[in-house]
Design an enzyme around this catalytic site. Structure first.
Site, short mmCIF file in Angstrom:
data_model
loop_
_atom_site.label_atom_id
_atom_site.label_comp_id
_atom_site.label_asym_id
_atom_site.label_seq_id
_atom_site.Cartn_x
_atom_site.Cartn_y
_atom_site.Cartn_z
CB CYS A 228 -0.90 -0.23 1.17
SG CYS A 228 -0.24 0.17 2.85
N GLY A 229 0.40 2.30 0.43
CA GLY A 229 1.20 3.90 0.39
C GLY A 229 2.53 3.51 1.34
#
Length: 103
Positions: free
Chosen positions: A21-22
């Site tokens: 994810c980020g």
């Protein structure tokens, strides 16, 4: 996706999982909500090794905004070759975690 990946590891469909994810933090939090799953965010050799060797993490979480793709690939290659030794000094810590989760 984090929940599904954790369940796949726990039911034996997958030996391990890698989530991105980020930052890697959100996926680790979500995957760790599945009872019995151990997810770890790692972006360097020390945390990648510790995640498996010490804590037997079955799920590696990484952040696409934190680590370059080439570095991530190199760390994934290391992570996939690592194994946890239940007789290590971290064995009792994992037992403590498992016991707490079973309550």
């Amino acid at each position: 996706m984090s929940f599904q990946a954790a369940r796949a590891v726990l039911d034996g469909t997958a030996e391990r999982a890698i989530l991105v994810c980020g930052t890697g933090i959100g996926t680790a939090i979500a995957a760790s909500k599945v009872k019995g799953a151990r997810a770890a965010t790692a972006h360097d050799l020390v945390t990648v090794r510790g995640s498996v060797e010490n804590y037997d993490a079955q799920i590696l979480c990484m952040g696409q905004n934190v680590i370059a793709p080439a570095a991530a690939k190199a760390l994934v290659d290391v992570w996939l070759d690592l194994r946890h030794d239940p007789a290590s000094s971290y064995g009792p810590r994992l037992t403590e975690i498992d016991d707490y989760e079973a309550r």
